[in-house]
Design an enzyme around this catalytic site. Sequence first.
Site, PDB file in Angstrom:
ATOM      1  CE  LYS A 270      44.106  38.697  38.890  1.00  0.00           C
ATOM      2  NZ  LYS A 270      43.076  39.039  37.881  1.00  0.00           N
TER       3      LYS A 270
ATOM      4  CB  SER B 249      40.539  41.298  39.745  1.00  0.00           C
ATOM      5  OG  SER B 249      40.857  40.488  38.639  1.00  0.00           O
TER       6      SER B 249
ATOM      7  CB  SER C 143      40.653  41.545  35.638  1.00  0.00           C
ATOM      8  OG  SER C 143      39.573  41.662  36.511  1.00  0.00           O
TER       9      SER C 143
HETATM   10  N1  GLN Z   1      35.594  43.762  37.288  1.00  0.00           N
HETATM   11  C1  GLN Z   1      35.015  42.661  36.585  1.00  0.00           C
HETATM   12  C2  GLN Z   1      34.363  41.722  37.554  1.00  0.00           C
HETATM   13  O1  GLN Z   1      34.332  42.038  38.700  1.00  0.00           O
HETATM   14  C3  GLN Z   1      36.063  41.968  35.810  1.00  0.00           C
HETATM   15  C4  GLN Z   1      36.855  41.037  36.643  1.00  0.00           C
HETATM   16  C5  GLN Z   1      37.879  40.285  35.849  1.00  0.00           C
HETATM   17  O2  GLN Z   1      38.096  40.554  34.669  1.00  0.00           O
HETATM   18  N2  GLN Z   1      38.439  39.278  36.457  1.00  0.00           N
HETATM   19  O3  GLN Z   1      33.877  40.706  37.189  1.00  0.00           O
END
Ligand code: GLN
Length: 493
Positions: free
Chosen positions: A83, A158, A182
């Site tokens: 990532k 994400s 995410s």
């Molecule tokens: N979708 C969640 C957010 O927007 C989780 C994001 C993540 O785990 N990095 O914060």
Amino acid sequence: MELNKLTIEQAGEGIRKKDFSSVELVSACRDAIARRDGTIHAYLEVFDDALTEARARDKEIAAYGGDARRAMPPLFGIPIAIKDNILIQGKLCTAGSRMLADYTASYDATVIARLKKQGAIFLGRTNMDEFAMGSSTENSAFGPTKNPHDPGRVPGGSSGGSAAAVAADMCLGALGSDTGGSIRQPAAFCGIVGMKPTYGGVSRHGVIPMAASLYQIGPMARTVADTEILFHAIAGQDPHDAVSMEITNHNPPAGGHTTSAGLKGVRVGLPREYFGTGLSPAVEQAIRSAIKVMEDAGAVVREISLPHASLALPTYYIVVPSEVSADLARFDGIRYGGIRNKELGIRNLYDIYAQTRAAGFGPEVKRRIMLGVYALSAGYYDAYYVKAQKVRTLIKEDFENAFEDVDVIAGPTTPTPAFRIGERRSNPLEMYLADIYTVAVNLAGLPALSLPAGFTEQEGSRLPVGLHLIAPRRADQRLFDIARAVEALLLAR
Ligand code: GLN
């Protein structure tokens, strides 16, 4: 045999037995990328030096005798994807943001150093929502990633690029990061396994931060065993990350054994709050049928309650923006983000901050910084931030109480299968709902894993459903043991 479709376990064995080379394995992945990534866009960059690295591994293998080869680390010569918020020395690292579009990492993140030590090979950097804020990968400054099961749909986020790369056989495994879901949510949407370790179980040194009290780096792969291999390679205490620790206590489930006796006697709790309104009937059906399989194998399933579950999302969206507003303050156009905007008429220091941040951040990141600054400001601090921290403690206590009676908590990873690209972009609240079952785990610092639990038919598409398993703090190994048993049962049905 299509080498890129092998599991890490199988590929590792093949390499150690010299059935095939690391170069062949890496080439197979790169061919798959050439064939499929034009459509899917999982990668922001494919590293050309991957083949050189593979050649070096193969040379090393050739120099070893059989015994030495058999003792090689499980990731030796294995191609994985990273990532793009994890630093690899000498490579660009953008966090999906224009702010860091030309930022080159000057050192390796600890997880990268550990993988290098095992001999793993990095295929490339994967796409993500900007600074890991989002649930669809549509917030990337470099265009969205598509779901390999239906390119009209999002892969989740994400860590959507990592999930899609694994699901489309364009790597054997990947690293993601999980602040509120995410890793697990894109794993569920793409039909793979994703694991978020206990808070502190894996070092975050060299990871571009989002909300420091919540996020963890974790493995994504096609099988539970493969995520376990990756986890053990990256886990452990690191002097560079003050909250990191050794997870030495394996915490076997009190109610039963898993590896030898399957799920017999393992106590599974189903939170009634995770099966209420908002859960799509198709997802519920897939989850209930997976749970039935566990029960038939001897698991003791019971309903439990997490009374503050409905407060998790609102709490998360106070705590996260507050931390974001502080964690992203460093992107000021001086230390990062370069002063690219001479033509914008920058006259003084304030202009540098304002213009750089206006041009460098996308709308979701700006929204969170503003929310966070508001929640932390004098007069509102007690009403929002302090209150959210108190509720966070209640959420943590809900889990502690539940784990007095059960070994593991199970439920859906997400309330719906993958949604359509564009469907939720203009409605942040709807986007946030994608993480309604996952954020509480981060607030409580627990380990959790999503594994494939079947498919649902949705308007002509066959979309994966993820089963979410949550374990007590530091019981990461228990989570893997139970998940491995569940995976075997689900595959055999
Ligand atoms: N979708 C969640 C957010 O927007 C989780 C994001 C993540 O785990 N990095 O914060």
